[in-house]
Write a protein that holds these residues in place. Structure first.
Motif: not given
Length: 310
Positions: A239-241, A248-250, A255-258, A263-264
């Motif tokens: 869960v933590v990872i 980190a992704t946000i 991201l260009q993928n809608a 999903l995130i």
């Protein structure tokens, strides 16, 4: 409460073993059928071990520079010697694990020499393993207020939105949701501060906080054991990872993928309420890791423990 054998003592920040034929027989009996290398049989008070450790790293009154373990032997059983016998074995243990040993030459010709040497080696292993336990307990004790504060903060923050969503599903008025939001933020800020203030005041005034009823203590003890087992630890790590990768992704990736963009937040909404439980599950693992770091690097022992061990 730790019960230390009467033949094992910590005197002037040094560890002394007082052996005789009866003690050797008792050690043989206690270690029969037991994997000595993986089990602690003879426990020493953690506070006394911390004093020995403080002396070893030079932050106590007696600056030994190493952990000294002395062994004495007398053939008389039950008699109190009028004078202190001379030591027959001495081991100096450095904080990095190096050992230096001296043996009285006369003891090598003693009929019980092998058993005495085995008992001395056994206690070195027993005591060295307890130093890590003592450090871990000490770190956990010092970090406990911060752990409670972190759990209270994470709980308030991560459970606020799910409660709001629950209120919407139950068709509760908007005023209730607005009130809940404001109270969550107030609690998120005030709860950790209140916890740390209570712990700081009780420590300064030497106050004893009231204990929970025995039934509640048993419930929370069993709950902690459940959350800290291997299965829940693996879930907590996952869960933590995943949450860290989502955050980190946000923050970093564009991201260009809608589909991923939608999903995130869904993944976060499902995993964030579990974050306080994950902190509890990983608490002991984190503290044990810190204890190993402190024990491996004397600098951290001096830096962290120097203010508290006297």
């Amino acid at each position: 409460m730790v019960v230390t054998p009467d033949w094992l003592a910590v005197i002037d920040d040094e560890i002394s073993l007082w052996l005789n034929p009866n003690v050797l027989a008792q050690i043989d009996l206690d270690t029969q059928g037991i994997a000595v290398g993986s089990e602690i049989i003879y426990r020493v008070n953690s506070q006394e071990l911390l004093q020995v450790l403080a002396s070893c790293v030079g932050i106590a009154a007696r600056q030994q520079g190493a952990i000294a373990i002395w062994t004495y032997y007398t053939s008389n059983v039950g008699d109190v010697p009028t004078t202190t016998p001379s030591p027959i074995l001495r081991t100096l243990m450095n904080i990095d694990g190096d050992l230096s040993q001296k043996v009285c030459q006369d003891i090598l010709q003693h009929p019980e020499a092998d058993r005495i040497l085995q008992a001395h080696g056994l206690m070195i292993g027993q005591i060295s393993r307890q130093f890590l336990t003592a450090i871990t307990d000490y770190v956990e004790q010092k970090l406990r207020p911060f752990t409670i504060a972190a759990v209270s903060f994470a709980t308030t923050i991560t459970w606020c939105e799910p409660l709001q969503n629950l209120g919407k599903r139950l068709n509760l008025p908007e005023s209730f949701s607005a009130f809940l939001t404001s109270q969550c933020w107030h609690m998120a800020i005030s709860a950790p501060i209140v916890v740390l203030m209570i712990c700081w005041i009780s420590a300064k005034l030497n106050l004893t906080l009231p204990t929970l009823p025995k039934l509640s203590q048993n419930f929370f003890k069993n709950l902690l054991q459940l959350l800290e087992n291997q299965f829940f630890r693996l879930i907590a790590i996952a869960v933590v990872i995943i949450l860290f990768l989502c955050w980190a992704t946000i923050k970093v990736a564009n991201l260009q993928n809608a589909h991923l963009n939608s999903l995130i937040p869904i993944i976060e909404s499902y995993l964030e309420p579990y974050l306080p439980i994950a902190i509890v599950s990983l608490r002991k693992l984190i503290v044990t890791g810190l204890g190993k770091i402190f024990f491996r690097y004397p600098f951290f022992v001096k830096l962290i423990f120097g203010r508290f061990i006297r």
